[in-house]
Scaffold this motif. Sequence first.
Motif, PDB file in Angstrom:
ATOM      1  N   UNK A 220     -13.613   2.662   6.483  1.00  0.00           N
ATOM      2  CA  UNK A 220     -15.111   2.379   6.460  1.00  0.00           C
ATOM      3  C   UNK A 220     -15.781   2.242   4.946  1.00  0.00           C
ATOM      4  N   UNK A 221     -15.640   3.368   4.639  1.00  0.00           N
ATOM      5  CA  UNK A 221     -16.298   3.562   3.042  1.00  0.00           C
ATOM      6  C   UNK A 221     -15.680   2.914   2.119  1.00  0.00           C
ATOM      7  N   UNK A 222     -14.235   2.420   2.435  1.00  0.00           N
ATOM      8  CA  UNK A 222     -13.814   1.316   1.471  1.00  0.00           C
ATOM      9  C   UNK A 222     -14.271  -0.097   1.791  1.00  0.00           C
ATOM     10  N   UNK A 223     -14.488  -0.259   3.000  1.00  0.00           N
ATOM     11  CA  UNK A 223     -15.039  -1.537   3.392  1.00  0.00           C
ATOM     12  C   UNK A 223     -16.792  -1.625   2.702  1.00  0.00           C
ATOM     13  N   UNK A 224     -17.394  -0.590   2.848  1.00  0.00           N
ATOM     14  CA  UNK A 224     -18.820  -0.695   2.302  1.00  0.00           C
ATOM     15  C   UNK A 224     -18.671  -0.635   0.703  1.00  0.00           C
TER      16      UNK A 224
ATOM     17  N   UNK B 281     -12.918  -1.522 -13.858  1.00  0.00           N
ATOM     18  CA  UNK B 281     -14.165  -1.893 -13.228  1.00  0.00           C
ATOM     19  C   UNK B 281     -14.433  -1.668 -11.671  1.00  0.00           C
ATOM     20  N   UNK B 282     -15.302  -2.031 -10.931  1.00  0.00           N
ATOM     21  CA  UNK B 282     -15.471  -1.527  -9.514  1.00  0.00           C
ATOM     22  C   UNK B 282     -14.492  -2.016  -8.752  1.00  0.00           C
ATOM     23  N   UNK B 283     -14.215  -3.280  -8.920  1.00  0.00           N
ATOM     24  CA  UNK B 283     -13.140  -4.203  -7.905  1.00  0.00           C
ATOM     25  C   UNK B 283     -12.065  -3.166  -7.697  1.00  0.00           C
ATOM     26  N   UNK B 284     -11.553  -2.564  -8.703  1.00  0.00           N
ATOM     27  CA  UNK B 284     -10.493  -1.655  -8.470  1.00  0.00           C
ATOM     28  C   UNK B 284     -10.363  -0.637  -7.538  1.00  0.00           C
TER      29      UNK B 284
ATOM     30  N   UNK C 112     -10.636  -1.718  -3.828  1.00  0.00           N
ATOM     31  CA  UNK C 112      -9.352  -2.026  -3.368  1.00  0.00           C
ATOM     32  C   UNK C 112      -8.323  -1.219  -3.048  1.00  0.00           C
ATOM     33  N   UNK C 113      -8.369  -0.262  -4.156  1.00  0.00           N
ATOM     34  CA  UNK C 113      -7.490   1.169  -4.172  1.00  0.00           C
ATOM     35  C   UNK C 113      -7.744   1.930  -2.822  1.00  0.00           C
ATOM     36  N   UNK C 114      -9.003   1.817  -2.480  1.00  0.00           N
ATOM     37  CA  UNK C 114      -9.177   2.733  -1.387  1.00  0.00           C
ATOM     38  C   UNK C 114      -8.717   1.817  -0.151  1.00  0.00           C
ATOM     39  N   UNK C 115      -8.699   0.662  -0.005  1.00  0.00           N
ATOM     40  CA  UNK C 115      -8.190   0.309   1.027  1.00  0.00           C
ATOM     41  C   UNK C 115      -6.762   0.071   1.179  1.00  0.00           C
ATOM     42  N   UNK C 116      -6.050   0.151  -0.080  1.00  0.00           N
ATOM     43  CA  UNK C 116      -4.482   0.369  -0.141  1.00  0.00           C
ATOM     44  C   UNK C 116      -4.084   1.716   0.546  1.00  0.00           C
ATOM     45  N   UNK C 117      -5.242   2.691   0.059  1.00  0.00           N
ATOM     46  CA  UNK C 117      -4.852   3.949   0.421  1.00  0.00           C
ATOM     47  C   UNK C 117      -4.914   4.168   2.187  1.00  0.00           C
ATOM     48  N   UNK C 118      -5.870   3.385   2.484  1.00  0.00           N
ATOM     49  CA  UNK C 118      -6.212   3.673   4.246  1.00  0.00           C
ATOM     50  C   UNK C 118      -4.825   2.831   4.573  1.00  0.00           C
ATOM     51  N   UNK C 119      -4.262   1.884   4.092  1.00  0.00           N
ATOM     52  CA  UNK C 119      -3.360   1.171   4.544  1.00  0.00           C
ATOM     53  C   UNK C 119      -1.864   2.180   4.406  1.00  0.00           C
ATOM     54  N   UNK C 120      -1.846   2.900   3.176  1.00  0.00           N
ATOM     55  CA  UNK C 120      -0.672   3.718   3.057  1.00  0.00           C
ATOM     56  C   UNK C 120      -0.669   4.861   3.841  1.00  0.00           C
ATOM     57  N   UNK C 121      -1.984   5.689   4.313  1.00  0.00           N
ATOM     58  CA  UNK C 121      -2.039   6.831   5.126  1.00  0.00           C
ATOM     59  C   UNK C 121      -1.982   6.523   6.486  1.00  0.00           C
ATOM     60  N   UNK C 122      -1.739   5.404   6.973  1.00  0.00           N
ATOM     61  CA  UNK C 122      -1.554   4.972   8.514  1.00  0.00           C
ATOM     62  C   UNK C 122      -0.574   5.673   9.083  1.00  0.00           C
ATOM     63  N   UNK C 123      -0.867   6.531  10.003  1.00  0.00           N
ATOM     64  CA  UNK C 123       0.229   6.989  10.809  1.00  0.00           C
ATOM     65  C   UNK C 123       0.627   5.976  11.791  1.00  0.00           C
ATOM     66  N   UNK C 124       1.777   6.520  12.661  1.00  0.00           N
ATOM     67  CA  UNK C 124       2.179   5.397  13.756  1.00  0.00           C
ATOM     68  C   UNK C 124       1.237   5.264  14.725  1.00  0.00           C
TER      69      UNK C 124
ATOM     70  N   UNK D 286      -1.631  -7.105  -1.343  1.00  0.00           N
ATOM     71  CA  UNK D 286      -1.261  -7.028  -2.749  1.00  0.00           C
ATOM     72  C   UNK D 286      -0.750  -8.553  -3.144  1.00  0.00           C
ATOM     73  N   UNK D 287      -0.347  -9.209  -2.417  1.00  0.00           N
ATOM     74  CA  UNK D 287      -0.346 -10.573  -2.743  1.00  0.00           C
ATOM     75  C   UNK D 287      -1.775 -11.327  -3.165  1.00  0.00           C
ATOM     76  N   UNK D 288      -2.622 -11.257  -2.484  1.00  0.00           N
ATOM     77  CA  UNK D 288      -3.873 -11.535  -2.428  1.00  0.00           C
ATOM     78  C   UNK D 288      -4.592 -11.277  -3.826  1.00  0.00           C
ATOM     79  N   UNK D 289      -4.401  -9.721  -3.936  1.00  0.00           N
ATOM     80  CA  UNK D 289      -4.950  -9.247  -5.338  1.00  0.00           C
ATOM     81  C   UNK D 289      -4.466  -9.902  -6.508  1.00  0.00           C
ATOM     82  N   UNK D 290      -3.065 -10.005  -6.446  1.00  0.00           N
ATOM     83  CA  UNK D 290      -2.395 -10.540  -7.415  1.00  0.00           C
ATOM     84  C   UNK D 290      -2.856 -12.077  -7.651  1.00  0.00           C
ATOM     85  N   UNK D 291      -2.909 -12.807  -6.818  1.00  0.00           N
ATOM     86  CA  UNK D 291      -3.230 -14.285  -6.753  1.00  0.00           C
ATOM     87  C   UNK D 291      -4.584 -14.174  -7.386  1.00  0.00           C
ATOM     88  N   UNK D 292      -5.317 -13.095  -6.851  1.00  0.00           N
ATOM     89  CA  UNK D 292      -6.750 -13.209  -7.316  1.00  0.00           C
ATOM     90  C   UNK D 292      -6.936 -13.150  -8.901  1.00  0.00           C
TER      91      UNK D 292
END
Lengths: 221, 679
Positions: B345-349, B408-411, B414-426, B444-450
């Motif tokens: 949620x914090x990442x989204x906000x 810059x701020x975008x990083x 998006x890093x926080x969103x990746x963290x929430x993906x990576x920390x996801x349990x089963x 990841x693909x999106x960010x690279x294409x962006x």
Amino acid sequence: MDLSLAAQINSVLAALILLTSFALLVQRRIQGLLHIFAWQGLLLSISTAVVGYSAGLHHLYISALLTLTLKVFALPYILYVLIHKLKIHKEVEEVVNIPTTMLIGIALVIFSYDLTSPVRELSTLLTRSTLAVALSTVMLGLLMMITRKKAVTQIVGFLSLENGLFFAATSATYGMPLVVELGVALDILIAAFIFGIFFFQIRTTFESLDLKEMEKLKEDE
Amino acid sequence: MPSPFELVSASIIVFLCISLVSAILANHQQFLVKLSNALSAAACLLAAFGGFLTVLSGSVETFILPIGLPDMPFYMRLDALSGFFISIVGLLGFFVSVYSIGYLKGFLGRRSVAPLLVFYNIFLAGMLLVLLSDDAYFFMISWELMAVSSFFLVFFEDEKVPNRRAAFIYVLIAHVGAVLILLSFGIMAGFAAGFESFHGYTFSAMRMAEMPAVWASIAFILAFAGFAAKAGIIPLHVWLPEAHPAAPSNVSALMSGVMLKTAVYGIIRVGFDMMGTPQWWWGGLVLALGLVSAVLGILYALMQSDIKRLLAYSSVENIGIIFIAVGLAMVFAYMKLGTLAALAMAAALYHMLNHAVFKGLLFMGAGAVLHATHERSMEALGGLIHKMKWTAPLFLAGCLSASALPPFNGFVSEWLIFQSFLLTPALPGRLLNLLIPLGAAALALTVALAARGFVKVFGITFLGQWRGRHDTHVAEVDWPMRAGMIMAALSCLLLGIFPNHVIGWLDAVPMSLVGGGIGETAKASGWLWLTPVAAERASYSAPLVFVWLVLVIGVLYFIFRARGVSIRRAPAWDCGFEKMTNRMQYTATSMSMPTRRIFGFAFSIREAVTVVSRRGSSLFPEKYLYRLKVRDHIWNFAYKPVSEASFWIARRVGKLQHGRIQIYLLYSFITLVVLLVFS
């Protein structure tokens, strides 16, 4: 007055109203149309007074008086003046020919009687048998509006339809509350004035009162 | 000291007064532009401050406005969630209003700016009212106020046919969305107080409502579809790339930066606050659609050569990223994983705040380019870095933020969103377990294409050589416009360097919605290090990265300076050949060609090469004409059938209309008889 006598008088009046409705369908001259319409109003007024007398409802006298002044004198007079000013003396032009219209009208009357038969069995009012006539008058008024070409005849059809509604109100429930009736009467009067204004407008725009001209108003694709 | 609610409502009143004054003073254009925008900027600051204070203290204020229908007053509520969005609106509104002082001068003498100013302020007031309203009735009124005023803003330059078309599509989809939202509120209100009573229309009553699972899901899907239409989630995004380029640039900045966010606000309000996420697949749905929007949005963006269209598609992508985070937060909230839900949620906000600032900056930059060159197509721009010495670096800052590059701020977000993906349990559900790693990969693909997309925007527009007409005079924009962009760029940098402070500030929102927070753990290793969950899992120190970058660049610059390497100037992008004309440069179309080849299946592409003039040899024609038309498939698949079907039905129904009164009377008569027969 004996109740059965009142009911009989009422039935006769109802029959006469139905007759005038058919007469409106048949009449080919506009002047004649107005006369018949005035007669219909007179019959309606008498019928209302009779019902009011026999049922002891005095507010119906006021309704009768209103009907008399409005539908027998005022409205026919307004329409008469209009016709004079617009110089309409031609015959009534119809879409469907008169014998066919008559046949459809008869079918509608039978339909109305069929439709109101359950009401007639359940109701205890002395005017119950006239409900079918009232409904027929409404239907015939509508039929007249559909089958006529000229705007003036349609207005007469509309007013006759209103007569039918009024008759239905008296015969089904001994009339509407007085406030409603006064309102309706005022509406009719105002409607007549508006029609008058519209006729002039329509004629200046299309140089004719034939409603066929108004098809031009339709948006083209 | 007035309370935050008083601050925000005062700013709303100021906005409404400005729009009135703008209508009255329509004859004093020059004065009006300055006065109105300065006042708007002040009011925006007021609102932003009110929102900031609310989030800081986590307070809740309610107010009942005794107007509206009898026995149905307007309920208003300012809590941490609405406070957060209000501060976004206020912050970007402030930048854009300052920018508008300069930008609107471009319209003076060409057309009256009074309607623009009137609707601009109503638009801002409408957005704040949406965020403040606490009942369905007031919410819908504010929502419509926002939609209709922005319709008039899109419609501003109405002499151009594409603008009228764009405005029509916009208002159409906005209303379809509004109807869906209304239906959803209807279901919730019905279960809150029964269908005979009107008292279920407040949000507080809806929060209390006990709903069967099926009806709750229907209500959520309706609300989600309605808000997604506003947010521009694929497949409901078609209005967005039309409306944003059509609107004046200051308005596009606001529409893209904050108006889309009100839709996300709606989903969070309904999904978390009012319904409390009782189903896991709601989050899965939001996540999946967010992924689709992110990937397709950036792919479509890459294909564009109109700079504002490209930015509009990039908004689709960023809204997709925000939806990904919101969807994850919903899944975690369902599983009662408080910390993870708070992280997502914090990442989204955070990303919403960042996107508002950098997309606002980019649209302002695009507006500056448009203001200076009167050209939106990148194919006719180029080399502007020499002519617009302020706009170019500021625009670059926006590009870097949008490409998620540190510092810059975008990083950070998006890093926080990746963290929430990576920390996801089963997770429960095989589908969801499949979706999570897939989602991380797609993100990841999106960010690279962006990043690729923004290389294209900046490279083609500002680098190389001028592609347009030779006689065009391009001048740098004036100070108010620069000031707006400088402030936005600085915010991009500061939001990127001090993430701990930002997260600590907005922690009240996840606290109130998912019952957990990451404010404490995030700064567990001191203010220098951002550790979203635990230091041994992941950490990022934005200030150190920034200092390092500055040091490295400074040292390199110093070394080159000290060695006395002289700077050699040569024609830009001539690839070592001589006598290249500026028409031989790499263009926006050629730059997106590899993407067009690889991801061709995602678009409907029509390419044609025709020989125009064949003078001389037949083998080597003198002139070619290359045509390229790229559209998204969704228009053909989803919208064309609907629009054709509605036209077909309209034509059929239109046949009923003869224009003859007798026929119309006959219709009534037949209806009457039929009803009498079957009564």
